[in-house]
Design an enzyme around this catalytic site. Sequence first.
Site, mmCIF file in Angstrom:
data_model
loop_
_atom_site.group_PDB
_atom_site.id
_atom_site.type_symbol
_atom_site.label_atom_id
_atom_site.label_comp_id
_atom_site.label_asym_id
_atom_site.label_seq_id
_atom_site.Cartn_x
_atom_site.Cartn_y
_atom_site.Cartn_z
ATOM 1 N N TYR A 47 -1.923 -0.795 -20.600
ATOM 2 C CA TYR A 47 -0.844 -1.780 -20.545
ATOM 3 C C TYR A 47 -0.702 -2.046 -22.090
ATOM 4 C CZ TYR A 47 -1.757 -2.933 -15.577
ATOM 5 O OH TYR A 47 -1.991 -2.754 -14.319
ATOM 6 N N HIS B 140 -9.062 2.891 -13.198
ATOM 7 C CA HIS B 140 -7.813 2.689 -13.131
ATOM 8 C C HIS B 140 -7.163 3.584 -11.844
ATOM 9 C CE1 HIS B 140 -4.316 0.601 -15.423
ATOM 10 N NE2 HIS B 140 -3.929 0.808 -14.150
HETATM 11 N N1 LIG Z 1 -4.229 -1.002 -10.758
HETATM 12 C C1 LIG Z 1 -3.037 -0.307 -10.677
HETATM 13 O O1 LIG Z 1 -2.637 0.781 -10.619
HETATM 14 C C2 LIG Z 1 -1.869 -1.193 -10.863
HETATM 15 C C3 LIG Z 1 -0.710 -0.797 -10.883
HETATM 16 C C4 LIG Z 1 0.672 -1.614 -10.776
HETATM 17 C C5 LIG Z 1 0.297 -2.962 -11.043
HETATM 18 N N2 LIG Z 1 -1.120 -3.246 -11.392
HETATM 19 C C6 LIG Z 1 -1.223 -4.682 -11.481
HETATM 20 O O2 LIG Z 1 -0.742 -5.434 -10.616
HETATM 21 C C7 LIG Z 1 -0.104 -6.652 -11.171
HETATM 22 C C8 LIG Z 1 1.398 -6.831 -10.321
HETATM 23 O O3 LIG Z 1 2.058 -5.813 -9.929
HETATM 24 P P1 LIG Z 1 3.491 -5.443 -10.382
HETATM 25 O O4 LIG Z 1 3.677 -6.204 -11.775
HETATM 26 O O5 LIG Z 1 3.544 -4.110 -10.179
HETATM 27 O O6 LIG Z 1 4.579 -6.091 -9.302
HETATM 28 P P2 LIG Z 1 5.077 -7.528 -8.792
HETATM 29 O O7 LIG Z 1 3.888 -8.331 -9.068
HETATM 30 O O8 LIG Z 1 4.771 -7.100 -7.163
HETATM 31 O O9 LIG Z 1 6.375 -7.828 -9.020
HETATM 32 C C9 LIG Z 1 6.428 -8.193 -10.484
HETATM 33 C C10 LIG Z 1 8.121 -8.357 -10.547
HETATM 34 O O10 LIG Z 1 8.615 -9.688 -9.393
HETATM 35 C C11 LIG Z 1 8.883 -10.477 -10.252
HETATM 36 N N3 LIG Z 1 8.741 -11.582 -9.656
HETATM 37 C C12 LIG Z 1 7.617 -12.276 -9.894
HETATM 38 N N4 LIG Z 1 7.393 -13.387 -9.172
HETATM 39 C C13 LIG Z 1 8.697 -13.644 -8.613
HETATM 40 C C14 LIG Z 1 9.338 -14.632 -7.801
HETATM 41 N N5 LIG Z 1 8.417 -15.676 -7.544
HETATM 42 N N6 LIG Z 1 10.684 -14.343 -7.134
HETATM 43 C C15 LIG Z 1 11.280 -13.309 -7.547
HETATM 44 N N7 LIG Z 1 10.884 -12.413 -8.236
HETATM 45 C C16 LIG Z 1 9.692 -12.561 -8.842
HETATM 46 C C17 LIG Z 1 8.904 -10.239 -11.778
HETATM 47 O O11 LIG Z 1 9.952 -10.866 -12.392
HETATM 48 P P3 LIG Z 1 9.876 -11.606 -14.040
HETATM 49 O O12 LIG Z 1 8.755 -10.704 -14.607
HETATM 50 O O13 LIG Z 1 11.000 -11.172 -14.689
HETATM 51 O O14 LIG Z 1 9.914 -12.828 -13.634
HETATM 52 C C18 LIG Z 1 8.762 -8.813 -11.810
HETATM 53 O O15 LIG Z 1 9.883 -8.024 -11.940
HETATM 54 C C19 LIG Z 1 0.541 -5.945 -12.318
HETATM 55 O O16 LIG Z 1 1.162 -6.691 -13.449
HETATM 56 C C20 LIG Z 1 -0.619 -5.261 -12.794
HETATM 57 O O17 LIG Z 1 -1.398 -6.452 -13.351
HETATM 58 C C21 LIG Z 1 -1.967 -2.678 -11.098
#
Ligand SMILES: NC(=O)c1ccc[n+]([C@@H]2O[C@H](COP(=O)([O-])OP(=O)(O)OC[C@H]3O[C@@H](n4cnc5c(N)ncnc54)[C@H](OP(=O)(O)O)[C@@H]3O)[C@@H](O)[C@H]2O)c1
Length: 279
Positions: free
Chosen positions: A50, A108
């Site tokens: 990241y 990962h």
């Molecule tokens: N291990 C892996 O391979 C892997 C892959 C992907 C992700 N991850 C981890 O998982 C975490 C979360 O997954 P993700 O970032 O892909 O997706 P997510 O948490 O499902 O969604 C994040 C998105 O949703 C929005 N959001 C957050 N809270 C909200 C709410 N209460 N209402 C409306 N919209 C909202 C955010 O917008 P804003 O930020 O603009 O508020 C952002 O655009 C990542 O940050 C990472 O740490 C791990």
Amino acid sequence: MIEDVYYLNNSYPMPKVGLGVYKITEEEMETSIEAALAAGYRAFDTAYFYKNEIALGNALKHSDIPREDLFITSKLWNDYQGYDKTIEYFTKSIENLGTDYLDLFLIHWPCEENDLFIESYKAMEKLYEQGWVRAIGVCNFKQHHLERLMEETDVVPAVNQIEVHPYFNQQELQDFCDKHDIAVTAWMPLMRNQGLLDNPIITDIAKRYDKTPAQIVLRWHLAHNRLIIPKSKTPDRIRENIDIFDFNLELTDIAQIDNLNVNERQGKDPDKVAIGTLK
Ligand SMILES: NC(=O)c1ccc[n+]([C@@H]2O[C@H](COP(=O)([O-])OP(=O)(O)OC[C@H]3O[C@@H](n4cnc5c(N)ncnc54)[C@H](OP(=O)(O)O)[C@@H]3O)[C@@H](O)[C@H]2O)c1
């Protein structure tokens, strides 16, 4: 609060809700972390990939929260799999974060065709044994990856971090992980707000509980024994996403959300990811 904490298979406590920081930029980090800590978050999920470990580490240092009260997760990037590189890049991650240990260190992606995840995990076992990391685990492992890992290594992974949301609920993999006491952490728990939070089933339930759609979806994850790491850079949403401990969903509502499953991933199929395929 005890309800906020999940005891991993080695009894190490992990907050059930953490802040995912994928795509949080250096400029956004201070504000996001300040809001998160004030709202009660103590767990933060980053990765070498990241490119924001330094920014996260700096933002955490600017708070007066003692290190032992924080739970920091980072991940070994695909390009650095292999025994020696795992140790080398773990060291880089803790240096970036400005800490002398990680709470959780994860592989990962399995990158099975490169066949290095066993030796990478063995290096992680060594780090665990030496006290550099409180728990070790994996991400994006399917059942067949976990079976091989458990056959060829000693420490049962504490966590499998996988894509899970109502349209892709991975119930079979969850059942397998539950059976082996591997905690499932949902990545993309809100499906990146791409068409899930305005689903009428979710919005109707939200109205009935006087909660937001995101709170309903996050509570649904908890009802399935999952940890969650929703990402947001927006202070109001950061607060909203952890303010989910004052209600429970009725079984019928959980079942309605379960029925939204269409078995469709948004992210990559772990069997199709190899070293070098993700940049
Ligand atoms: N291990 C892996 O391979 C892997 C892959 C992907 C992700 N991850 C981890 O998982 C975490 C979360 O997954 P993700 O970032 O892909 O997706 P997510 O948490 O499902 O969604 C994040 C998105 O949703 C929005 N959001 C957050 N809270 C909200 C709410 N209460 N209402 C409306 N919209 C909202 C955010 O917008 P804003 O930020 O603009 O508020 C952002 O655009 C990542 O940050 C990472 O740490 C791990």
